[in-house]
Scaffold this motif. Structure first.
Motif, PDB file in Angstrom:
ATOM      1  N   ARG A  72      21.757 -18.888  -1.432  1.00 50.92           N
ATOM      2  CA  ARG A  72      22.751 -18.079  -0.741  1.00 50.92           C
ATOM      3  C   ARG A  72      23.271 -18.803   0.511  1.00 50.92           C
ATOM      4  O   ARG A  72      24.468 -18.838   0.773  1.00 50.92           O
ATOM      5  CB  ARG A  72      22.136 -16.727  -0.360  1.00 50.92           C
ATOM      6  CG  ARG A  72      23.092 -15.795   0.363  1.00 50.92           C
ATOM      7  CD  ARG A  72      22.403 -14.466   0.682  1.00 50.92           C
ATOM      8  NE  ARG A  72      21.222 -14.657   1.498  1.00 50.92           N
ATOM      9  CZ  ARG A  72      21.261 -14.842   2.820  1.00 50.92           C
ATOM     10  NH1 ARG A  72      22.426 -14.864   3.450  1.00 50.92           N
ATOM     11  NH2 ARG A  72      20.142 -14.992   3.500  1.00 50.92           N
ATOM     12  N   VAL A  73      22.345 -19.415   1.260  1.00 52.75           N
ATOM     13  CA  VAL A  73      22.733 -20.113   2.494  1.00 52.75           C
ATOM     14  C   VAL A  73      23.579 -21.349   2.181  1.00 52.75           C
ATOM     15  O   VAL A  73      24.624 -21.577   2.796  1.00 52.75           O
ATOM     16  CB  VAL A  73      21.482 -20.516   3.300  1.00 52.75           C
ATOM     17  CG1 VAL A  73      21.867 -21.430   4.465  1.00 52.75           C
ATOM     18  CG2 VAL A  73      20.766 -19.277   3.813  1.00 52.75           C
ATOM     19  N   VAL A  74      23.139 -22.153   1.224  1.00 51.32           N
ATOM     20  CA  VAL A  74      23.848 -23.397   0.905  1.00 51.32           C
ATOM     21  C   VAL A  74      25.228 -23.099   0.331  1.00 51.32           C
ATOM     22  O   VAL A  74      26.224 -23.741   0.695  1.00 51.32           O
ATOM     23  CB  VAL A  74      23.016 -24.247  -0.074  1.00 51.32           C
ATOM     24  CG1 VAL A  74      23.841 -25.412  -0.609  1.00 51.32           C
ATOM     25  CG2 VAL A  74      21.758 -24.758   0.623  1.00 51.32           C
ATOM     26  N   ARG A  75      25.302 -22.117  -0.567  1.00 54.69           N
ATOM     27  CA  ARG A  75      26.611 -21.760  -1.122  1.00 54.69           C
ATOM     28  C   ARG A  75      27.548 -21.230  -0.032  1.00 54.69           C
ATOM     29  O   ARG A  75      28.736 -21.527  -0.021  1.00 54.69           O
ATOM     30  CB  ARG A  75      26.443 -20.725  -2.219  1.00 54.69           C
ATOM     31  CG  ARG A  75      25.862 -21.294  -3.514  1.00 54.69           C
ATOM     32  CD  ARG A  75      25.473 -20.191  -4.473  1.00 54.69           C
ATOM     33  NE  ARG A  75      24.907 -20.726  -5.710  1.00 54.69           N
ATOM     34  CZ  ARG A  75      24.258 -20.002  -6.611  1.00 54.69           C
ATOM     35  NH1 ARG A  75      24.090 -18.685  -6.406  1.00 54.69           N
ATOM     36  NH2 ARG A  75      23.785 -20.568  -7.709  1.00 54.69           N
ATOM     37  N   GLY A  76      26.984 -20.456   0.885  1.00 55.86           N
ATOM     38  CA  GLY A  76      27.804 -19.950   1.983  1.00 55.86           C
ATOM     39  C   GLY A  76      28.326 -21.074   2.854  1.00 55.86           C
ATOM     40  O   GLY A  76      29.497 -21.063   3.270  1.00 55.86           O
TER      41      GLY A  76
END
Length: 291
Positions: A72-76
């Motif tokens: 979730r963090v990396v995609r964001g």
């Protein structure tokens, strides 16, 4: 607790591949440093993320939780970076150059490269388009300058002839005009089918080519119209006829084609066209570089 985005990317590579070896290959790094980074992440979290005894290695419950959150963090972050790139690109000034393909065989690529060096804060964009499209694009503001071979009269467009470029005849390899050496006359070329381009839209370079024969009351054996320069050269190589091209196109070396000079003053302008009115700084630089 401090976790950086690089640690998360390292972790995700191993989690996806279920292997430190494959994860390192995916990241284009050695396995030992990768293993060290994962160990540092586990120490930071005070949790074991992988069951290293299983084959392939498996995620522990803590590892599965971190994988979900890390994705979730990396995609964001990736989405944020893409959004910022689009914003910056939209805000960054652009200078768009329209051109016909035959203008790219002379000095123009070198000059555009130098222009990019001197205008680092501006995106230099190239757009291939025919003569009529260039005129319309200039008036609509879609391009800032055009390079072409023919003048299209329009009260809102200014033409600047940068040079008159001699034409040569492209002939199939082994043709008698090539074997005998020397130059040829238009009357001799007229004994062959003439390949002209582009067939549409008109007026175009095709009309300029045909005018040389019409002005001398000559009529080629046949006229073959094709869409573009590359197609014309393929037709020449196949033995379909001859084609008159700017001499700079000879840089496009082909073993199945030969070029011969014409013993009459036959030239095509290499010209710059722009909107009427004030000349922007980038266009002034472009003209100065060509001088």
């Amino acid at each position: 607790m401090t976790i950086d985005i690089r640690q998360l990317r390292y972790f995700l590579a191993v989690a996806v591949e279920r292997s430190f070896t494959q994860g390192a290959r995916l990241l284009n790094m050695a396995q030992a440093p990768l293993s060290k980074r994962i160990q540092e992440l586990e120490d930071e979290l005070s949790a074991q993320l992988f069951d290293r005894d299983s084959r392939p290695i498996a995620l522990t419950p803590a590892g599965r939780l971190l994988q979900e959150e890390a994705l979730r963090v990396v995609r964001g972050l990736d989405q944020l970076q893409a959004t910022m790139r689009r914003f910056i690109a939209a805000e960054r000034p652009r200078f768009v150059i329209g051109l016909v393909p035959s203008t790219l065989y002379g000095r123009l690529p070198e000059i555009i490269a130098r222009l990019r060096e001197e205008t680092s804060g501006i995106d230099i964009v190239l757009a291939e388009m025919d003569s009529l499209d260039q005129v319309a694009a200039l008036k609509d503001g879609r391009i800032d300058v055009g390079f072409d071979r023919i003048i299209v009269e329009d009260p809102l467009v200014v033409h600047m002839v940068l040079r008159e470029e001699p034409l040569v005849a492209a002939l199939p390899h082994g043709h008698e005009f090539l074997l005998r050496g020397g130059s040829v006359g238009l009357a001799e070329i007229a004994t062959l089918p003439l390949i002209v381009y582009p067939g549409t839209p008109r007026p175009s370079y095709a009309d300029l080519t045909l005018s040389f024969f019409q002005n001398r009351d000559l009529m080629p054996t046949g006229i073959i119209e094709v869409r573009e320069l590359q197609t014309a050269l393929v037709m020449v190589a196949s033995g379909a006829g001859a084609c008159l091209i700017p001499e700079s196109v000879q840089r496009l070396a082909r073993s199945d084609i030969g070029y011969v000079t014409i013993d009459e003053p036959v030239t095509a302008p290499f010209l710059l066209r722009r909107r009427i009115g004030e000349i922007p700084d980038t266009l002034q630089k472009l003209v100065r570089l060509y001088d």
